[in-house]
Design an enzyme around this catalytic site. Structure first.
Site, PDB file in Angstrom:
ATOM      1  N   LEU A  25      -4.637   3.714  -0.993  1.00 42.23           N
ATOM      2  CA  LEU A  25      -3.611   2.945  -1.699  1.00 42.23           C
ATOM      3  C   LEU A  25      -2.915   1.982  -0.748  1.00 42.23           C
ATOM      4  CD1 LEU A  25      -1.910   5.561  -4.046  1.00 42.23           C
ATOM      5  CD2 LEU A  25      -4.074   4.317  -4.304  1.00 42.23           C
ATOM      6  N   ARG A  32      10.712  -2.517   2.334  1.00 40.71           N
ATOM      7  CA  ARG A  32      11.582  -2.049   3.412  1.00 40.71           C
ATOM      8  C   ARG A  32      11.195  -2.609   4.780  1.00 40.71           C
ATOM      9  NH1 ARG A  32      11.178   4.243   2.010  1.00 40.71           N
ATOM     10  NH2 ARG A  32       9.325   3.504   0.913  1.00 40.71           N
ATOM     11  N   LYS A  39       2.716  -4.824   4.055  1.00 44.33           N
ATOM     12  CA  LYS A  39       2.967  -3.722   4.995  1.00 44.33           C
ATOM     13  C   LYS A  39       1.715  -3.264   5.740  1.00 44.33           C
ATOM     14  CE  LYS A  39       4.255   0.512   3.416  1.00 44.33           C
ATOM     15  NZ  LYS A  39       5.243   1.535   3.039  1.00 44.33           N
ATOM     16  N   GLY A 158       8.911  13.819  -1.150  1.00 43.70           N
ATOM     17  CA  GLY A 158       8.826  14.742  -2.272  1.00 43.70           C
ATOM     18  C   GLY A 158       8.785  16.176  -1.723  1.00 43.70           C
ATOM     19  N   GLU A 172       9.961  14.615  -6.597  1.00 46.19           N
ATOM     20  CA  GLU A 172      10.418  13.454  -5.815  1.00 46.19           C
ATOM     21  C   GLU A 172      11.911  13.602  -5.547  1.00 46.19           C
ATOM     22  OE1 GLU A 172       8.494  10.977  -4.365  1.00 46.19           O
ATOM     23  OE2 GLU A 172       7.144  12.592  -4.941  1.00 46.19           O
ATOM     24  N   ASN A 187       5.958  16.784   0.798  1.00 43.51           N
ATOM     25  CA  ASN A 187       4.645  16.228   0.460  1.00 43.51           C
ATOM     26  C   ASN A 187       4.265  15.148   1.476  1.00 43.51           C
ATOM     27  OD1 ASN A 187       2.365  15.220  -0.838  1.00 43.51           O
ATOM     28  ND2 ASN A 187       3.575  13.982  -2.281  1.00 43.51           N
ATOM     29  N   ASN A 386      -9.037 -30.222  28.891  1.00 43.19           N
ATOM     30  CA  ASN A 386     -10.084 -29.932  27.903  1.00 43.19           C
ATOM     31  C   ASN A 386      -9.812 -30.546  26.546  1.00 43.19           C
ATOM     32  OD1 ASN A 386      -7.894 -28.167  27.700  1.00 43.19           O
ATOM     33  ND2 ASN A 386      -9.117 -26.601  26.677  1.00 43.19           N
ATOM     34  N   TYR A 387      -8.599 -31.059  26.344  1.00 46.87           N
ATOM     35  CA  TYR A 387      -8.204 -31.486  25.002  1.00 46.87           C
ATOM     36  C   TYR A 387      -7.777 -32.942  25.050  1.00 46.87           C
ATOM     37  CZ  TYR A 387      -5.787 -31.154  20.466  1.00 46.87           C
ATOM     38  OH  TYR A 387      -5.378 -31.329  19.184  1.00 46.87           O
ATOM     39  N   SER A 405      -7.292 -29.008  45.859  1.00 51.04           N
ATOM     40  CA  SER A 405      -6.059 -28.668  45.151  1.00 51.04           C
ATOM     41  C   SER A 405      -5.533 -29.826  44.309  1.00 51.04           C
ATOM     42  CB  SER A 405      -4.981 -28.266  46.153  1.00 51.04           C
ATOM     43  OG  SER A 405      -5.376 -27.073  46.780  1.00 51.04           O
TER      44      SER A 405
HETATM   45  C1  UD1 Z   1       5.180   9.146  -1.547  1.00 55.84           C
HETATM   46  C2  UD1 Z   1       5.168  10.412  -2.425  1.00 55.84           C
HETATM   47  C3  UD1 Z   1       6.117  11.445  -1.799  1.00 55.84           C
HETATM   48  C4  UD1 Z   1       5.688  11.746  -0.392  1.00 55.84           C
HETATM   49  C5  UD1 Z   1       5.603  10.448   0.434  1.00 55.84           C
HETATM   50  C6  UD1 Z   1       4.958  10.733   1.772  1.00 55.84           C
HETATM   51  C7  UD1 Z   1       4.754   9.741  -4.738  1.00 55.84           C
HETATM   52  C8  UD1 Z   1       5.361   9.527  -6.086  1.00 55.84           C
HETATM   53  N1  UD1 Z   1       5.606  10.102  -3.776  1.00 55.84           N
HETATM   54  O1  UD1 Z   1       6.503   8.585  -1.602  1.00 55.84           O
HETATM   55  O2  UD1 Z   1       6.083  12.660  -2.566  1.00 55.84           O
HETATM   56  O3  UD1 Z   1       6.604  12.654   0.211  1.00 55.84           O
HETATM   57  O4  UD1 Z   1       4.781   9.473  -0.233  1.00 55.84           O
HETATM   58  O5  UD1 Z   1       4.947   9.590   2.591  1.00 55.84           O
HETATM   59  O6  UD1 Z   1       3.544   9.625  -4.596  1.00 55.84           O
HETATM   60  N2  UD1 Z   1       1.423   2.324  -3.702  1.00 55.84           N
HETATM   61  C9  UD1 Z   1       0.604   1.519  -4.448  1.00 55.84           C
HETATM   62  N3  UD1 Z   1       0.972   1.163  -5.701  1.00 55.84           N
HETATM   63  C10 UD1 Z   1       2.124   1.600  -6.276  1.00 55.84           C
HETATM   64  C11 UD1 Z   1       2.979   2.417  -5.495  1.00 55.84           C
HETATM   65  C12 UD1 Z   1       2.590   2.778  -4.217  1.00 55.84           C
HETATM   66  O7  UD1 Z   1      -0.478   1.126  -3.977  1.00 55.84           O
HETATM   67  O8  UD1 Z   1       2.387   1.216  -7.416  1.00 55.84           O
HETATM   68  C13 UD1 Z   1       0.986   2.717  -2.344  1.00 55.84           C
HETATM   69  C14 UD1 Z   1       1.883   2.164  -1.246  1.00 55.84           C
HETATM   70  O9  UD1 Z   1       1.332   0.969  -0.743  1.00 55.84           O
HETATM   71  C15 UD1 Z   1       1.798   3.254  -0.196  1.00 55.84           C
HETATM   72  C16 UD1 Z   1       1.568   4.516  -1.004  1.00 55.84           C
HETATM   73  O10 UD1 Z   1       1.098   4.115  -2.262  1.00 55.84           O
HETATM   74  O11 UD1 Z   1       0.702   3.058   0.675  1.00 55.84           O
HETATM   75  C17 UD1 Z   1       2.831   5.364  -1.134  1.00 55.84           C
HETATM   76  O12 UD1 Z   1       3.827   4.641  -1.808  1.00 55.84           O
HETATM   77  P1  UD1 Z   1       5.338   4.683  -1.338  1.00 55.84           P
HETATM   78  O13 UD1 Z   1       6.133   3.830  -2.253  1.00 55.84           O
HETATM   79  O14 UD1 Z   1       5.430   4.413   0.105  1.00 55.84           O
HETATM   80  O15 UD1 Z   1       5.673   6.219  -1.662  1.00 55.84           O
HETATM   81  P2  UD1 Z   1       6.866   7.076  -1.075  1.00 55.84           P
HETATM   82  O16 UD1 Z   1       8.137   6.707  -1.758  1.00 55.84           O
HETATM   83  O17 UD1 Z   1       6.833   7.009   0.401  1.00 55.84           O
HETATM   84 CA    CA Z   2       5.622   5.769   1.997  1.00 53.90          CA
END
Ligand code: UD1
Ligand code: CA
Length: 468
Positions: A25, A32, A39, A158, A172, A187, A386-387, A405
């Site tokens: 993902l 942030r 990111k 989470g 969460e 998590n 060179n340029y 030199s």
């Molecule tokens: C998530 C977990 C949380 C866990 C934490 C660990 C969920 C709901 N929560 O929270 O339980 O403790 O990771 O780091 O899964 N992303 C997408 N599409 C979306 C949303 C997110 O691709 O619509 C990707 C983001 O780019 C990222 C990853 O999913 O790589 C996690 O998303 P992020 O928003 O960072 O989740 P957290 O709030 O950190």
């Molecule tokens: Ca995250």
């Protein structure tokens, strides 16, 4: 013991030859990070978060990889293609949560696999071994396996609600009650799902929560509702450290630099002050290399046996040959090849050039788009021009040539083998082998000139003008 069908994975853990799809993902906006750059394209030790995670899943022995990216993130797709050409990319049109993101890769899931690993691209320190551990319970019947850890500060993660070895739910933080928030098992974000039940679980996930998002974490409760099993595998915090802010990125960089320095020291590189040397994940060292304090290695640098990099050098895209001496205060830019025993001294910059064995440029020089023949001597202050404002041109310097030199070599230009260039020359034409080229005005000497000037001054003449 491996079964007859078994094999040893790259991670060194034995398991059955089950097929595995990794879904990475990477669609998050990374708000942030406060950056225009997505990111997952931010780097740690010269390698993007995305490329790091992709290399981990490959090492873990997955059979297919799907990457979920955000709309318009062509640069993320390009990085994915560069890092792992065989991976399929899927676009998540609206960012509606982690479960919604996983479903963007539905066509890949529908192909049918034994195991699915969902990996977040912002969690770059996960080890291949851990992914194998997470998959293991699927082979013995679990439908969901989540990665748990006990962070020093659980804020934002989470929480895992456990009943014995089984996970009952993941809550969460925004949706957790005060007592759920006091749970220290969190998590880690990475999840393994059995392929046969994954779609049925994922498609039941709704968005009835504080953020109105489709949470992947709800997979646990849904699986249990289907009389399936969800388990947790625990891991150290270091592995699941998520990168959400520039501060966390800097912390991760520090952790990785420590590892790379240790790796270099273990391989026999001498680092007098390791904490001042910055490396890239792909930096390569031969035997008996010495690196003095305050040196920065960019991407794609290889330093061969016995070379020494003196203090305050910056290297990127360079191959430093055996026994070469570089710096102090030298800059090697991409395309630099330094032959055995050559010397690049202080305030010398080299770019897209080959410096052959034994050649020397010891002081204050720019060598760009050039070939410097073996044992040639480049005098202090020599510049390859060179340029021309429009295009780059090449300079060829023959074997054993001597460049006096403060010469300017206006490219395209060739200096023959063993030729000499007089100091202070501006060379605009080729110099044949063994010839001397002088391209500066002749010296004029005026005998007694100063004595005559003083005499005129003593006569009180303010604007004294001495006749030749
Ligand atoms: C998530 C977990 C949380 C866990 C934490 C660990 C969920 C709901 N929560 O929270 O339980 O403790 O990771 O780091 O899964 N992303 C997408 N599409 C979306 C949303 C997110 O691709 O619509 C990707 C983001 O780019 C990222 C990853 O999913 O790589 C996690 O998303 P992020 O928003 O960072 O989740 P957290 O709030 O950190
Ligand atoms: Ca995250």
């Amino acid at each position: 013991m491996a079964s007859r069908l078994g094999y040893e994975s790259a991670a060194g853990i034995e398991m059955k030859a089950r097929s595995c799809l990794a879904i990475v993902l990477a669609a998050g906006e990374g708000t942030r990070m406060r950056s225009a750059r997505p990111k997952v394209l931010h780097t740690i030790a010269g390698r993007s978060l995305l490329a790091r995670v992709l290399s981990v899943v490959v090492e873990a022995g997955v059979t297919a990889t799907a990457i979920v990216i955000g709309p318009g993130q062509d640069n993320v797709a390009a990085e994915a293609r560069r890092a792992l050409p065989g991976a399929a990319s899927f676009v998540q049109r609206d960012r509606r949560g982690t479960a919604h993101a996983v479903l963007a890769a539905k066509p890949a899931i529908e192909k049918g696999v034994d195991d699915i690993l969902v990996v977040y691209a912002d969690t770059p320190f996960i080890r291949p071994k851990t992914l194998a551990r997470l998959r293991a319970p699927l082979a013995t019947g679990a439908a969901v396996a989540v990665l748990g850890f006990r962070p020093a500060d659980p804020a934002g993660y989470g929480r895992l609600i456990m009943a014995g070895d089984e996970v009952v739910a993941i809550r969460e933080e925004a949706d957790a009650s005060a007592s759920e928030r006091s749970i220290d098992l969190c998590n880690g974000g990475i999840m393994a799902l059995a392929g046969r039940t994954a779609l049925a679980i994922l498609e039941q996930i709704g968005d009835r929560n504080r953020k109105r998002e489709f949470y992947l974490t709800d997979a646990v409760e849904i699986a249990r509702g289907m009389k399936l099993t969800a388990v947790a595998v625990e891991v150290e915090e270091d592995e699941v450290r998520g990168i959400n802010t520039k501060y966390q990125l800097a912390e991760a960089e520090a952790v990785e630099q420590q590892r790379l320095r240790k790796r270099a020291l273990d391989a026999g590189v001498t680092l007098i002050a390791p904490e001042t040397v910055f490396l890239c994940t792909d930096t390569k060292f031969g035997k008996d290399v010495g690196v003095e304090p305050y040196v920065i290695f960019g991407e794609k640098v290889e330093v061969e046996d016995g070379a020494v990099i003196h203090s305050f050098c910056h290297l990127a895209g360079a191959r430093v040959g055996k026994g070469v001496s570089v710096g102090p205060f030298a800059r090697l830019r991409p395309g630099t090849r330094l032959g055995e025993g050559s010397r690049i001294g202080n305030f010398v910059e080299v770019k897209e050039s080959v410096v052959e064995a034994g050649a020397k440029a010891n002081h204050l020089t720019y060598i760009g788009d050039a070939r410097v023949g073996a044992d040639a001597n480049i005098g202090a202050g020599t510049i390859t021009c060179n340029y021309d404002g429009i295009a780059k041109h090449r300079t060829e310097i023959g074997k054993d040539a001597f460049i006096g030199s403060n010469s300017a070599l206006v490219a395209p230009v060739k200096i023959g083998a063993r030729a000499y260039v007089g100091s202070g020359s501006v060379i605009t034409g080729n110099v044949p082998e063994g010839a001397l080229a002088l391209a500066r005005s002749r010296q004029v000497v005026k005998e007694g000139w100063v004595t005559r000037l003083r005499a005129l001054k003593s006569l009180g003449k303010k604007k004294a003008h001495v006749q030749d």
